[in-house]
Design a protein around this motif. Sequence first.
Motif, PDB file in Angstrom:
ATOM      1  N   GLN A  87       0.832  -1.208   0.000  1.00 27.88           N
ATOM      2  CA  GLN A  87       0.000   0.000   0.000  1.00 27.88           C
ATOM      3  C   GLN A  87       0.868   1.260   0.000  1.00 27.88           C
ATOM      4  N   GLU A  88       1.976   1.240   0.748  1.00 26.09           N
ATOM      5  CA  GLU A  88       2.876   2.398   0.768  1.00 26.09           C
ATOM      6  C   GLU A  88       3.481   2.635  -0.611  1.00 26.09           C
ATOM      7  N   ALA A  89       3.873   1.549  -1.261  1.00 24.42           N
ATOM      8  CA  ALA A  89       4.465   1.686  -2.595  1.00 24.42           C
ATOM      9  C   ALA A  89       3.452   2.267  -3.567  1.00 24.42           C
ATOM     10  N   THR A  90       2.205   1.858  -3.466  1.00 25.98           N
ATOM     11  CA  THR A  90       1.159   2.385  -4.339  1.00 25.98           C
ATOM     12  C   THR A  90       0.946   3.870  -4.087  1.00 25.98           C
ATOM     13  N   LEU A  91       0.916   4.245  -2.820  1.00 23.16           N
ATOM     14  CA  LEU A  91       0.724   5.658  -2.479  1.00 23.16           C
ATOM     15  C   LEU A  91       1.892   6.507  -2.958  1.00 23.16           C
ATOM     16  N   CYS A  92       3.097   6.003  -2.836  1.00 24.19           N
ATOM     17  CA  CYS A  92       4.276   6.766  -3.276  1.00 24.19           C
ATOM     18  C   CYS A  92       4.269   6.964  -4.782  1.00 24.19           C
TER      19      CYS A  92
END
Length: 103
Positions: A87-92
């Motif tokens: 999820q963090e990678a998607t947000l970044c």
Amino acid sequence: MESVQELIPLAKEMMAQKSRGKLVKLYVLGSVLAFFGVVLGLVETVCSPFTAASRLRDQEAAVAELRDACEQQSLHKQALIAEGKAQEATLCTRALSLRQHAS
């Protein structure tokens, strides 16, 4: 009283002294209870290896259950961590893509 052979002369002596019957009954009752205690102790001694083995099996089963529960919990935590990283990678990537278009 160390042995049963001592009980019989004691009972005869008490009867010769015309002791009360209650006292003789008390000594007989105590002797019978002591005998049952010895018998129960012997039975427990003979049966204890079998009960110890079953307790050991129960304990090993409980340890295996705890180990499985810990493994499942650690796998669940790892899955949550991996999901959080995804999820963090998607947000970044979304944030970077928005910045490129904004400039």
